[in-house]
Design an enzyme around this catalytic site. Structure first.
Site, mmCIF file in Angstrom:
data_model
loop_
_atom_site.group_PDB
_atom_site.id
_atom_site.type_symbol
_atom_site.label_atom_id
_atom_site.label_comp_id
_atom_site.label_asym_id
_atom_site.label_seq_id
_atom_site.Cartn_x
_atom_site.Cartn_y
_atom_site.Cartn_z
ATOM 1 N N ASP A 189 60.115 -52.027 -80.871
ATOM 2 C CA ASP A 189 58.419 -52.010 -80.768
ATOM 3 C C ASP A 189 57.894 -50.464 -80.798
ATOM 4 O OD1 ASP A 189 59.172 -54.742 -80.490
ATOM 5 O OD2 ASP A 189 57.690 -54.836 -78.909
ATOM 6 N N LYS A 191 58.270 -60.537 -83.831
ATOM 7 C CA LYS A 191 57.989 -61.603 -82.715
ATOM 8 C C LYS A 191 56.792 -61.638 -82.170
ATOM 9 C CE LYS A 191 59.145 -57.693 -79.529
ATOM 10 N NZ LYS A 191 57.911 -57.628 -78.707
ATOM 11 N N CYS A 237 59.565 -54.647 -72.951
ATOM 12 C CA CYS A 237 60.192 -55.238 -74.104
ATOM 13 C C CYS A 237 61.703 -54.621 -74.249
ATOM 14 C CB CYS A 237 59.389 -54.864 -75.420
ATOM 15 S SG CYS A 237 57.933 -56.010 -75.273
#
Ligand SMILES: [Zn+2]
Length: 204
Positions: free
Chosen positions: A14, A112, A154
């Site tokens: 990310d 995602k 994450c």
């Protein structure tokens, strides 16, 4: 013990505009991490059998399963977050230092959070709805190095899921950034306690 010839993957979690300075859910040090990861990718001798980049990729005009606050509500920064990484917006793009390196180095992009909260890259899918686990197994990967944003959310979720799927997992020091110092330190402790090694990347 896994041998040094074990097949190894890098998962870059990310590293997107909304998670860097200037984004809607900025993590201090995000841009610096993006730059250091890009430098790492360009280091001579740096060799992975597979490089994966994950991205949060939320559905526009939707609360994404309660991940975004309902209209008029304020985010609690625990279950609900400011609107971020909406698919096909600037905020969802990979941060520029990394985006430049991506075309040359990244083999697989995993998306995602389409309509739901998703912290771990293992909740994402690549092309043809292939899961990250399937992708790693298909490439014979045994060791996974994890880096990216945010350490306390994450990155941690991805590293712990990788362990749970049976991979040997390393967190790359200096190549991740967290939301807050306390939760970041706690996350690193939790990862280490679960069996994640904190160690430098591999050079061959
Ligand atoms: Zn999200």
């Amino acid at each position: 013990m896994t041998t040094t010839n074990a097949r190894r993957a890098l998962i870059i979690v990310d590293v997107q505009n909304d998670f860097c300075e200037g984004g809607s859910l900025p993590v201090t040090g995000g841009l610096a991490v993006a730059e250091r990861i890009a430098t790492y990718l360009h280091t001579p001798g740096m060799a992975y059998d597979l490089i994966v980049a994950s991205r949060d990729w939320h559905t526009p005009g939707d609360i994404n399963g309660g991940h975004f606050p309902a209209e008029g509500a304020t985010p609690d920064y625990n279950e609900t977050w400011p609107v971020h990484c909406v698919a096909d917006t600037y905020g969802a793009l990979f941060a520029p230092p990394l985006a430049v390196a991506l075309g040359s180095f990244v083999d697989v992009i995993v998306s995602k959070g389409m309509g739901e909260p998703a912290y771990s890259a293992f909740h994402g899918v690549a092309d043809h709805a292939t899961t990250l686990t399937e992708t790693l197994r298909r490439h014979g990967i045994e060791i996974v190095d994890v880096c990216g944003i945010a350490t306390d959310y994450c990155v941690k979720a991805t590293a712990l899921d990788a362990l749970a799927m049976g991979f040997t997992v390393n967190l790359l020091p200096g190549l991740h950034a967290g939301v807050a110092p306390e939760t970041t330190a706690a996350a690193i402790g939790e990862m280490a306690g679960a069996g994640v090694s904190i160690r430098e990347g591999i050079f061959r």
